[in-house]
Write a protein that holds these residues in place. Structure first.
Motif, PDB file in Angstrom:
ATOM      1  N   VAL A   1       0.831  -1.048   0.080  1.00  0.00           N
ATOM      2  CA  VAL A   1       0.021  -0.010  -0.214  1.00  0.00           C
ATOM      3  C   VAL A   1       0.717   1.308   0.029  1.00  0.00           C
ATOM      4  CG1 VAL A   1      -2.277  -0.920   1.107  1.00  0.00           C
ATOM      5  CG2 VAL A   1      -0.327   0.090   2.394  1.00  0.00           C
ATOM      6  N   CYS A   2       2.076   1.056  -0.295  1.00  0.00           N
ATOM      7  CA  CYS A   2       3.224   2.393   0.042  1.00  0.00           C
ATOM      8  C   CYS A   2       2.933   2.986  -1.724  1.00  0.00           C
ATOM      9  CB  CYS A   2       4.319   1.942   0.159  1.00  0.00           C
ATOM     10  SG  CYS A   2       5.695   3.129  -0.058  1.00  0.00           S
ATOM     11  N   ILE A   3       2.950   4.384  -1.396  1.00  0.00           N
ATOM     12  CA  ILE A   3       2.469   5.003  -2.523  1.00  0.00           C
ATOM     13  C   ILE A   3       3.655   5.784  -3.118  1.00  0.00           C
ATOM     14  CG2 ILE A   3       0.015   5.334  -2.572  1.00  0.00           C
ATOM     15  CD1 ILE A   3       0.728   7.991  -1.207  1.00  0.00           C
ATOM     16  N   GLY A   4       4.909   5.831  -2.137  1.00  0.00           N
ATOM     17  CA  GLY A   4       6.017   6.131  -2.547  1.00  0.00           C
ATOM     18  C   GLY A   4       6.139   7.751  -2.250  1.00  0.00           C
ATOM     19  N   CYS A   5       5.244   8.425  -1.484  1.00  0.00           N
ATOM     20  CA  CYS A   5       5.254   9.751  -1.165  1.00  0.00           C
ATOM     21  C   CYS A   5       6.235  10.465  -0.398  1.00  0.00           C
ATOM     22  CB  CYS A   5       3.728  10.196  -0.571  1.00  0.00           C
ATOM     23  SG  CYS A   5       3.831   9.580   1.358  1.00  0.00           S
ATOM     24  N   LYS A   6       7.063   9.556   0.155  1.00  0.00           N
ATOM     25  CA  LYS A   6       8.159   9.866   1.135  1.00  0.00           C
ATOM     26  C   LYS A   6       7.779  10.829   2.205  1.00  0.00           C
ATOM     27  CE  LYS A   6      11.776   9.687  -2.311  1.00  0.00           C
ATOM     28  NZ  LYS A   6      13.347   9.741  -2.639  1.00  0.00           N
ATOM     29  N   ALA A   7       6.762  10.586   2.654  1.00  0.00           N
ATOM     30  CA  ALA A   7       6.427  11.509   3.936  1.00  0.00           C
ATOM     31  C   ALA A   7       7.095  11.004   5.010  1.00  0.00           C
ATOM     32  CB  ALA A   7       4.916  11.529   4.100  1.00  0.00           C
ATOM     33  N   CYS A   8       7.301   9.662   5.147  1.00  0.00           N
ATOM     34  CA  CYS A   8       8.197   9.054   6.216  1.00  0.00           C
ATOM     35  C   CYS A   8       9.389   9.291   6.318  1.00  0.00           C
ATOM     36  CB  CYS A   8       7.875   7.454   5.911  1.00  0.00           C
ATOM     37  SG  CYS A   8       8.413   6.850   4.469  1.00  0.00           S
ATOM     38  N   GLU A   9      10.055   9.496   5.172  1.00  0.00           N
ATOM     39  CA  GLU A   9      11.471  10.004   5.027  1.00  0.00           C
ATOM     40  C   GLU A   9      11.605  11.489   5.553  1.00  0.00           C
ATOM     41  OE1 GLU A   9      13.022   8.298   1.435  1.00  0.00           O
ATOM     42  OE2 GLU A   9      14.653   9.980   1.372  1.00  0.00           O
TER      43      GLU A   9
ATOM     44  N   HIS B   1      14.273   4.961   4.407  1.00  0.00           N
ATOM     45  CA  HIS B   1      14.732   5.480   2.788  1.00  0.00           C
ATOM     46  C   HIS B   1      13.712   4.690   2.059  1.00  0.00           C
ATOM     47  CE1 HIS B   1      16.525   3.343  -0.809  1.00  0.00           C
ATOM     48  NE2 HIS B   1      16.269   4.800  -0.972  1.00  0.00           N
ATOM     49  N   VAL B   2      12.740   5.203   1.340  1.00  0.00           N
ATOM     50  CA  VAL B   2      11.971   4.844   0.303  1.00  0.00           C
ATOM     51  C   VAL B   2      12.442   4.296  -1.054  1.00  0.00           C
ATOM     52  CG1 VAL B   2       9.701   5.257  -0.604  1.00  0.00           C
ATOM     53  CG2 VAL B   2      10.157   6.275   1.352  1.00  0.00           C
ATOM     54  N   ALA B   3      12.581   3.050  -1.254  1.00  0.00           N
ATOM     55  CA  ALA B   3      13.156   2.378  -2.449  1.00  0.00           C
ATOM     56  C   ALA B   3      11.924   2.680  -3.453  1.00  0.00           C
ATOM     57  CB  ALA B   3      13.408   0.943  -2.281  1.00  0.00           C
TER      58      ALA B   3
ATOM     59  N   MET C   1       8.873   0.635  -1.165  1.00  0.00           N
ATOM     60  CA  MET C   1       9.137   0.087   0.063  1.00  0.00           C
ATOM     61  C   MET C   1      10.057   1.235   1.058  1.00  0.00           C
ATOM     62  SD  MET C   1      11.683  -2.655   1.119  1.00  0.00           S
ATOM     63  CE  MET C   1      12.664  -2.628   2.336  1.00  0.00           C
ATOM     64  N   SER C   2       9.329   1.163   2.005  1.00  0.00           N
ATOM     65  CA  SER C   2      10.224   2.069   3.041  1.00  0.00           C
ATOM     66  C   SER C   2      10.946   1.420   3.961  1.00  0.00           C
ATOM     67  CB  SER C   2       8.961   2.986   3.896  1.00  0.00           C
ATOM     68  OG  SER C   2       9.542   3.855   4.891  1.00  0.00           O
ATOM     69  N   ASP C   3      12.242   1.458   3.673  1.00  0.00           N
ATOM     70  CA  ASP C   3      13.093   0.640   4.450  1.00  0.00           C
ATOM     71  C   ASP C   3      13.563   1.278   5.954  1.00  0.00           C
ATOM     72  OD1 ASP C   3      14.818  -1.467   5.059  1.00  0.00           O
ATOM     73  OD2 ASP C   3      16.306  -1.336   3.477  1.00  0.00           O
TER      74      ASP C   3
ATOM     75  N   ALA D   1       3.168  10.016  10.111  1.00  0.00           N
ATOM     76  CA  ALA D   1       3.219  10.409   8.729  1.00  0.00           C
ATOM     77  C   ALA D   1       2.576   9.720   7.658  1.00  0.00           C
ATOM     78  CB  ALA D   1       4.483  11.170   8.707  1.00  0.00           C
ATOM     79  N   CYS D   2       2.651   8.564   7.534  1.00  0.00           N
ATOM     80  CA  CYS D   2       2.194   7.722   6.586  1.00  0.00           C
ATOM     81  C   CYS D   2       0.942   7.973   6.310  1.00  0.00           C
ATOM     82  CB  CYS D   2       2.591   6.350   6.804  1.00  0.00           C
ATOM     83  SG  CYS D   2       2.222   5.172   5.324  1.00  0.00           S
ATOM     84  N   PRO D   3       0.397   8.382   5.049  1.00  0.00           N
ATOM     85  CA  PRO D   3      -1.043   8.653   4.736  1.00  0.00           C
ATOM     86  C   PRO D   3      -1.830   7.145   4.489  1.00  0.00           C
ATOM     87  CG  PRO D   3       0.386   9.210   2.825  1.00  0.00           C
ATOM     88  CD  PRO D   3       1.094   8.844   4.123  1.00  0.00           C
ATOM     89  N   THR D   4      -1.007   6.333   4.078  1.00  0.00           N
ATOM     90  CA  THR D   4      -1.683   5.016   3.722  1.00  0.00           C
ATOM     91  C   THR D   4      -1.528   3.872   4.790  1.00  0.00           C
ATOM     92  OG1 THR D   4       0.437   4.001   2.693  1.00  0.00           O
ATOM     93  CG2 THR D   4      -1.080   5.439   1.158  1.00  0.00           C
ATOM     94  N   ASP D   5      -1.153   4.015   5.937  1.00  0.00           N
ATOM     95  CA  ASP D   5      -0.693   3.118   6.902  1.00  0.00           C
ATOM     96  C   ASP D   5       0.231   1.931   6.344  1.00  0.00           C
ATOM     97  OD1 ASP D   5      -1.927   4.373   9.011  1.00  0.00           O
ATOM     98  OD2 ASP D   5      -3.897   3.317   8.613  1.00  0.00           O
ATOM     99  N   SER D   6       0.853   2.441   5.403  1.00  0.00           N
ATOM    100  CA  SER D   6       1.803   1.395   4.898  1.00  0.00           C
ATOM    101  C   SER D   6       2.918   0.950   6.156  1.00  0.00           C
ATOM    102  CB  SER D   6       2.739   1.823   3.623  1.00  0.00           C
ATOM    103  OG  SER D   6       3.896   1.032   3.535  1.00  0.00           O
ATOM    104  N   ILE D   7       3.162   1.964   7.014  1.00  0.00           N
ATOM    105  CA  ILE D   7       4.114   1.678   8.368  1.00  0.00           C
ATOM    106  C   ILE D   7       3.306   1.719   9.443  1.00  0.00           C
ATOM    107  CG2 ILE D   7       5.912   2.677   9.713  1.00  0.00           C
ATOM    108  CD1 ILE D   7       6.786   4.448   7.188  1.00  0.00           C
ATOM    109  N   THR D   8       2.945   0.537  10.042  1.00  0.00           N
ATOM    110  CA  THR D   8       1.989   0.529  11.382  1.00  0.00           C
ATOM    111  C   THR D   8       3.249   0.067  12.414  1.00  0.00           C
ATOM    112  OG1 THR D   8       0.449  -0.618   9.926  1.00  0.00           O
ATOM    113  CG2 THR D   8       0.239  -1.024  12.295  1.00  0.00           C
TER     114      THR D   8
HETATM  115  S1  SF4 Z   1       5.674   4.286   3.741  1.00  0.00           S
HETATM  116 FE1  SF4 Z   1       3.912   5.799   3.612  1.00  0.00          FE
HETATM  117  S2  SF4 Z   1       4.883   7.514   4.026  1.00  0.00           S
HETATM  118 FE2  SF4 Z   1       6.198   6.309   3.286  1.00  0.00          FE
HETATM  119  S3  SF4 Z   1       6.560   6.811   1.187  1.00  0.00           S
HETATM  120 FE3  SF4 Z   1       5.351   4.762   1.428  1.00  0.00          FE
HETATM  121  S4  SF4 Z   1       3.068   5.729   1.714  1.00  0.00           S
HETATM  122 FE4  SF4 Z   1       4.377   7.320   1.782  1.00  0.00          FE
END
Ligand code: SF4
Ligand code: SF4
Length: 264
Positions: free
Chosen positions: A12-20, A54-56, A78-80, A159-166
């Motif tokens: 469900v990661c959209i690569g927005c880099k909000a986490c980074e 780091h978002v790959a 993927m957010s590593d 910060a993750c808007p999609t809950d890819s990181i729980t």
């Molecule tokens: S893990 Fe969440 S915040 Fe980070 S890039 Fe993916 S969707 Fe965005």
């Protein structure tokens, strides 16, 4: 205190880099410059002493199961992060005791104790921890120890808007991950699997406190397929050396007896 960690669901990661960005902002980490890698939209390439998330971006000429595209193509995002390994090579290698396990069972580097020797760097099977060029000390994700102490959740998960990181208690995260995997499989995404969730999945680290749901083999995300903590075999090596040493002593005693027997 209950063990906490991250479950990162890459599907469900959209690569927005909000986490980074949130990680950099909260931990006051410097920017990495306006570097353009030429490899997709990835400008940081890997985890670093100043990049703790780091978002790959992985581009493949392959579709996911059930995906329909004009040509064979899919993005994997993927957010590593530091895996906060159950058996942590960095912690076991540190000669000064700078790396400790916290009450949340995460792996934490105490900056005021680290002397910058770098032993931890070579003992991390994931290439996570590194020394900063400006101060020489080793740095990595703290699993937002300061925020957890105050009852909060880590900045990246918040910060993750999609809950890819729980973020949460490890046993609850494992339950969430198992259910998510079942759901994806029932929807025909057969390639989905869990990376490093338990000791059975990853005996070389005895399981990770930051584990992942992946959609391709680990190498596609720059993750090792069978990571092993270098210190894991040390006990066995000492045992082998002990047996070898005992054999040599026995051989020496036998030789002396043989010589003494010949003199009579
Ligand atoms: S893990 Fe969440 S915040 Fe980070 S890039 Fe993916 S969707 Fe965005
Ligand atoms: S991933 Fe590397 S740096 Fe993080 S806890 Fe494991 S061994 Fe240490």
């Amino acid at each position: 205190m209950t063990a906490t960690g991250f479950f990162t669901d890459t599907s469900v990661c959209i690569g927005c880099k909000a986490c980074e960005v949130a990680c950099k902002q909260w931990n006051q980490l410097p920017a990495d410059g306006n570097f353009f890698s030429g490899r997709s939209y990835d400008n940081t390439i890997h985890l670093e002493a100043t990049t703790w998330r780091h978002v790959a971006f992985v581009e493949r000429s392959l579709q996911l199961s059930g995906q329909i595209t004009a040509r064979p193509f899919s993005w994997l995002l993927m957010s590593d992060v530091c895996k906060h390994c159950e058996r942590a090579g960095c912690l076991e290698a540190c000669p000064t005791g700078a790396i400790v396990r916290t009450e949340f069972e995460s792996v934490y580097v105490q900056p005021d104790v680290c002397n910058g020797c770098g032993y931890c760097v070579v003992c991390c099977p994931f290439g996570v921890i590194n020394r900063r060029e400006d101060d020489g000390r080793a740095w990595k994700c703290t699993l937002c120890y300061d925020r957890q102490k105050a009852g909060g959740e880590p900045a990246c998960a918040k910060a993750c808007p999609t809950d890819s990181i729980t973020f949460g208690k490890l046993d609850e995260l494992r339950e969430i991950a198992r259910k998510r995997l079942e759901l994806l499989h029932s929807r025909g995404v057969h390639e989905a699997y869990l990376y490093g969730m338990t000791d059975d999945d990853q005996p070389g680290t005895e399981g990770l406190h930051a584990f992942f749901l992946l959609l391709d083999r680990p190498e596609a995300y720059n993750l090792p397929p069978k990571p092993t903590v270098p210190t894991k075999g040390v006990g066995a090596s000492w045992g082998t050396m002990g047996v070898a040493a005992a054999g040599m002593v026995a051989a020496a005693v036998a030789a002396v007896r043989f010589v003494e027997g010949g003199k009579k």
